[in-house]
Every structure is written in structure tokens, then in C-alpha cells.
Design a protein around this motif. Structure first.
Motif, PDB file in Angstrom:
ATOM      1  N   SER A   3       0.827  -1.206   0.000  1.00  0.00           N
ATOM      2  CA  SER A   3       0.000   0.000   0.000  1.00  0.00           C
ATOM      3  C   SER A   3       0.860   1.254   0.000  1.00  0.00           C
ATOM      4  CB  SER A   3      -0.916   0.010   1.231  1.00  0.00           C
ATOM      5  OG  SER A   3      -0.136  -0.040   2.418  1.00  0.00           O
ATOM      6  N   ILE A   4       0.355   2.307  -0.623  1.00  0.00           N
ATOM      7  CA  ILE A   4       1.061   3.586  -0.696  1.00  0.00           C
ATOM      8  C   ILE A   4       0.038   4.715  -0.691  1.00  0.00           C
ATOM      9  CG2 ILE A   4       1.190   3.402  -3.226  1.00  0.00           C
ATOM     10  CD1 ILE A   4       3.804   5.023  -3.092  1.00  0.00           C
ATOM     11  N   LEU A   5       0.359   5.772   0.037  1.00  0.00           N
ATOM     12  CA  LEU A   5      -0.441   6.993   0.039  1.00  0.00           C
ATOM     13  C   LEU A   5       0.366   8.081  -0.644  1.00  0.00           C
ATOM     14  CD1 LEU A   5      -2.671   9.011   0.940  1.00  0.00           C
ATOM     15  CD2 LEU A   5      -1.537   9.119   3.178  1.00  0.00           C
ATOM     16  N   ILE A   6      -0.209   8.676  -1.688  1.00  0.00           N
ATOM     17  CA  ILE A   6       0.448   9.768  -2.414  1.00  0.00           C
ATOM     18  C   ILE A   6      -0.436  11.004  -2.331  1.00  0.00           C
ATOM     19  CG2 ILE A   6       1.460  10.524  -4.602  1.00  0.00           C
ATOM     20  CD1 ILE A   6       1.550   7.608  -5.476  1.00  0.00           C
ATOM     21  N   LYS A  23       1.810   0.666 -13.695  1.00  0.00           N
ATOM     22  CA  LYS A  23       2.471   0.001 -14.818  1.00  0.00           C
ATOM     23  C   LYS A  23       3.495  -1.032 -14.349  1.00  0.00           C
ATOM     24  CE  LYS A  23       1.900   3.733 -18.191  1.00  0.00           C
ATOM     25  NZ  LYS A  23       2.586   4.812 -18.965  1.00  0.00           N
ATOM     26  N   LEU A  24       3.712  -1.098 -13.029  1.00  0.00           N
ATOM     27  CA  LEU A  24       4.634  -2.095 -12.489  1.00  0.00           C
ATOM     28  C   LEU A  24       4.094  -3.506 -12.744  1.00  0.00           C
ATOM     29  CD1 LEU A  24       5.533  -0.553  -8.990  1.00  0.00           C
ATOM     30  CD2 LEU A  24       7.084  -0.815 -10.944  1.00  0.00           C
ATOM     31  N   PRO A  25       4.988  -4.492 -12.870  1.00  0.00           N
ATOM     32  CA  PRO A  25       4.523  -5.884 -13.022  1.00  0.00           C
ATOM     33  C   PRO A  25       3.597  -6.299 -11.882  1.00  0.00           C
ATOM     34  CG  PRO A  25       6.877  -5.717 -13.450  1.00  0.00           C
ATOM     35  CD  PRO A  25       6.447  -4.383 -12.939  1.00  0.00           C
ATOM     36  N   GLU A  26       3.894  -5.793 -10.676  1.00  0.00           N
ATOM     37  CA  GLU A  26       3.033  -6.036  -9.511  1.00  0.00           C
ATOM     38  C   GLU A  26       2.697  -4.687  -8.872  1.00  0.00           C
ATOM     39  OE1 GLU A  26       4.392  -8.970  -6.742  1.00  0.00           O
ATOM     40  OE2 GLU A  26       5.263 -10.215  -8.315  1.00  0.00           O
ATOM     41  N   PRO A  27       1.648  -4.036  -9.333  1.00  0.00           N
ATOM     42  CA  PRO A  27       1.263  -2.730  -8.776  1.00  0.00           C
ATOM     43  C   PRO A  27       0.880  -2.867  -7.304  1.00  0.00           C
ATOM     44  CG  PRO A  27       0.111  -3.166 -10.840  1.00  0.00           C
ATOM     45  CD  PRO A  27       0.745  -4.453 -10.416  1.00  0.00           C
ATOM     46  N   PRO A  28       0.928  -1.757  -6.558  1.00  0.00           N
ATOM     47  CA  PRO A  28       0.486  -1.815  -5.159  1.00  0.00           C
ATOM     48  C   PRO A  28      -0.953  -2.322  -5.069  1.00  0.00           C
ATOM     49  CG  PRO A  28       1.565   0.273  -5.617  1.00  0.00           C
ATOM     50  CD  PRO A  28       1.399  -0.414  -6.933  1.00  0.00           C
ATOM     51  N   GLN A  29      -1.230  -3.123  -4.061  1.00  0.00           N
ATOM     52  CA  GLN A  29      -2.589  -3.631  -3.875  1.00  0.00           C
ATOM     53  C   GLN A  29      -3.552  -2.491  -3.568  1.00  0.00           C
ATOM     54  OE1 GLN A  29      -2.875  -6.674  -0.877  1.00  0.00           O
ATOM     55  NE2 GLN A  29      -5.088  -6.884  -1.075  1.00  0.00           N
ATOM     56  N   ILE A  54      -7.018   1.833  -6.891  1.00  0.00           N
ATOM     57  CA  ILE A  54      -6.913   3.267  -6.602  1.00  0.00           C
ATOM     58  C   ILE A  54      -8.065   3.709  -5.703  1.00  0.00           C
ATOM     59  CG2 ILE A  54      -6.931   5.596  -7.579  1.00  0.00           C
ATOM     60  CD1 ILE A  54      -5.641   4.483 -10.098  1.00  0.00           C
ATOM     61  N   HIS A  55      -7.701   4.301  -4.581  1.00  0.00           N
ATOM     62  CA  HIS A  55      -8.680   4.873  -3.653  1.00  0.00           C
ATOM     63  C   HIS A  55      -8.460   6.386  -3.629  1.00  0.00           C
ATOM     64  CE1 HIS A  55      -9.140   0.763  -1.869  1.00  0.00           C
ATOM     65  NE2 HIS A  55      -7.848   0.699  -2.148  1.00  0.00           N
ATOM     66  N   ILE A  56      -9.489   7.159  -3.875  1.00  0.00           N
ATOM     67  CA  ILE A  56      -9.366   8.618  -3.885  1.00  0.00           C
ATOM     68  C   ILE A  56      -9.866   9.196  -2.562  1.00  0.00           C
ATOM     69  CG2 ILE A  56      -9.968  10.760  -5.072  1.00  0.00           C
ATOM     70  CD1 ILE A  56     -10.452   9.159  -7.598  1.00  0.00           C
ATOM     71  N   VAL A  77      -9.194  -0.152   5.170  1.00  0.00           N
ATOM     72  CA  VAL A  77      -8.871  -0.931   3.971  1.00  0.00           C
ATOM     73  C   VAL A  77      -7.699  -1.872   4.216  1.00  0.00           C
ATOM     74  CG1 VAL A  77      -8.082  -0.795   1.570  1.00  0.00           C
ATOM     75  CG2 VAL A  77      -9.792   0.831   2.414  1.00  0.00           C
ATOM     76  N   THR A  78      -6.643  -1.356   4.851  1.00  0.00           N
ATOM     77  CA  THR A  78      -5.406  -2.137   4.990  1.00  0.00           C
ATOM     78  C   THR A  78      -5.414  -3.094   6.178  1.00  0.00           C
ATOM     79  OG1 THR A  78      -4.348  -0.360   6.267  1.00  0.00           O
ATOM     80  CG2 THR A  78      -4.042  -0.348   3.868  1.00  0.00           C
ATOM     81  N   LYS A  79      -6.342  -2.881   7.130  1.00  0.00           N
ATOM     82  CA  LYS A  79      -6.467  -3.760   8.309  1.00  0.00           C
ATOM     83  C   LYS A  79      -5.144  -3.845   9.072  1.00  0.00           C
ATOM     84  CE  LYS A  79     -10.643  -4.723   6.868  1.00  0.00           C
ATOM     85  NZ  LYS A  79     -11.809  -4.067   7.494  1.00  0.00           N
ATOM     86  N   ASP A  80      -4.652  -5.066   9.263  1.00  0.00           N
ATOM     87  CA  ASP A  80      -3.439  -5.277  10.054  1.00  0.00           C
ATOM     88  C   ASP A  80      -2.159  -5.075   9.248  1.00  0.00           C
ATOM     89  OD1 ASP A  80      -4.923  -5.887  12.321  1.00  0.00           O
ATOM     90  OD2 ASP A  80      -4.998  -8.026  11.827  1.00  0.00           O
ATOM     91  N   SER A  81      -2.303  -4.773   7.959  1.00  0.00           N
ATOM     92  CA  SER A  81      -1.116  -4.631   7.103  1.00  0.00           C
ATOM     93  C   SER A  81      -0.462  -3.257   7.215  1.00  0.00           C
ATOM     94  CB  SER A  81      -1.486  -4.886   5.634  1.00  0.00           C
ATOM     95  OG  SER A  81      -1.967  -6.192   5.464  1.00  0.00           O
TER      96      SER A  81
END
Length: 247
Positions: A3-6, A23-29, A54-56, A77-81
Motif C-alpha cells: 500500500s502507498i499513500l500519495i 504500470k509495475l509488473p506487480e502494482p500496489p494492492q 486506486i482509492h481517492i 482498507v489495509t487492516k493489520d497490514s
């Protein structure tokens, strides 16, 4: 990274980072993006329709009382992660002027947006970042574990300043660099990576039409670079292609 917040994703580099990450082979969940006005964020909304990760989050980042709300939204959304990466991208650049024409309010507003906001948002997100670091203790210090990336500028480099001027912007980014260094020391025990990043001189509303880099080139390289950061980069100042910059 899971996960990433921008921040500041309605246009320019923020929007470009969202595209590059997907566009990454494995984009952030989970890719959390902020904008001040959802109605005006047409391109971001269209991207979100194409990519379910994508969450806005609509927020005026200068309204610190709203931070708990977006932190709670991310936690749901991310729970324990937790949150793997906070990318403090949102910023302003007032019109270029010399000392004699510098206005008090420009200094205050620029420092508020470019320095105070990243500090306070980082403080608010710290529990989420610590949770991600604990959840990924097998990982070394990196964006896969927990990281804070602060979008700085070469104009914040004191050593590289040979032209003068731009007092509000230079001061705000030099202050952000100082903040990043302190964060890197304070958060090292939690294995949270902290780095200042210069995106290059990019053709955006802020960078102007004469800039040599386009958004796609800059943001693609930024994503490649941050994915290679490790403990040796903690507390450093780098440009979009990974080259180290002087303070």
C-alpha cells in the motif's frame, strides 16, 4: 509494496506517479491518492475507474483536523497490514521573485504547504507505517517494509544554490530536507526508511513549459529508484534517477 499513500494526485507528478505505479509488473494492492477537489480531479477519477486498487481521498491537506479521517479510511482498507509508503508529493511554488519583492504571506503559505503539511501528515500516519514495518519485519529497510518519501527539490540544496532568489520555495524545501534527516534518525529504530527526492525539472504547471523532462520520464524513473532504496539510502537526498544530491 502492498500500500502507498500519495498526496496531490489530481495532476502533474502526483498523477504521473499513480500511472507509473500501476504500470509495475506487480502494482500496489492499495494506492491511496489525495486531491483537494474531487469534482475537478477528472483524470484521477478516470484512472480509478480503470484500476480498482486506486482509492481517492478528498482532503485539503492544510486542514489538519481532517487527517484522522483519512488515516481511519486507510486503516479500514489495509487492516493489520498498515501503510507501506507515505509519499508526500503535494506542494506549491509561488511566482519567482527576488528578495525585494518577496511577500510575507508567500513565505508563510509556502512553508505551510511544503514543510508543515508533510510533517503533520507523517505524524498522523505514523501508527500505520509502524504497523506495516512490524508486519514486514522479515524485510530489510525499504518501500516493501515501511517508508516516507518527501518530494523535495534541488532548489532546496544550499550547496547547489548559485542563482539566489526563490526565497519561499528554497526555504520550504531546505526545511523539508532537514525534517527528512531528523525523521530518518527518529524512525530508524522502527526500520522506517526516510528519504528526500528531487523529481528533476519537469514540465508541469509548477515546472513550466521550458523544463527538459516530461512527467512520464520523471515518474517512471522515480518509481524505479524508490523500489531500489535500502538502509544505505536512509536520511539521504536523491534525484529521480537515484543520483545523490548535496545538501
Amino acid at each position: 509494496m502492498n500500500s502507498i499513500l500519495i498526496t496531490g494526485c489530481n495532476r502533474g507528478l502526483g498523477l504521473g506517479l499513480v500511472k507509473a505505479l500501476n504500470k509495475l509488473p506487480e502494482p500496489p494492492q492499495h494506492l491511496f491518492t489525495t486531491c483537494r477537489n474531487l469534482e475537478q480531479a477528472t483524470d484521477l477519477k478516470n484512472l480509478a475507474k480503470e484500476h480498482s486498487n486506486i482509492h481517492i481521498l478528498e482532503i485539503d491537506l492544510k486542514n489538519f483536523d481532517e487527517y484522522d479521517k483519512i488515516v481511519n479510511q486507510i486503516a479500514e482498507v489495509t487492516k493489520d497490514s498498515g501503510l507501506n509508503v507515505l509519499f508526500n508529493n503535494a506542494g506549491v511554488a509561488p511566482k519567482s521573485v527576488r528578495l525585494g519583492a518577496t511577500r510575507q504571506q508567500d513565505l508563510i503559505d509556502t512553508l505551510h504547504t511544503n514543510t508543515v503539511v508533510p510533517v503533520m501528515l507523517t505524524k498522523a500516519c505514523l501508527p500505520l507505517l509502524k504497523k506495516a514495518s512490524d508486519a514486514n519485519e522479515a524485510e530489510s529497510m525499504s518501500v516493501k517494509r515501511a517508508a516516507i518519501i518527501n518530494m523535495s527539490s534541488i532548489l532546496g540544496s544550499i550547496k547547489s544554490n548559485t542563482d539566489g532568489g526563490l526565497l519561499p520555495y528554497r526555504a520550504s524545501k531546505a526545511a523539508l530536507n532537514a525534517v527528512t534527516k531528523s525523521m530518518s534518525i527518529d524512525l530508524a529504530p522502527q526500520k522506517i526508511l526516510c528519504v528526500s527526492l528531487h523529481p528533476g525539472w519537469v514540465r508541469t504547471d509548477m515546472g513550466g513549459s521550458n523544463a527538459p523532462l516530461d512527467v512520464t520520464t520523471s515518474t517512471t524513473k522515480i518509481v524505479e529508484t524508490i523500489c531500489q532504496f535500502n538502509e544505505s539510502h536512509n536520511g539521504g537526498f536523491y534525484q529521480y534517477d537515484g543520483a545523490e544530491l548535496p545538501w
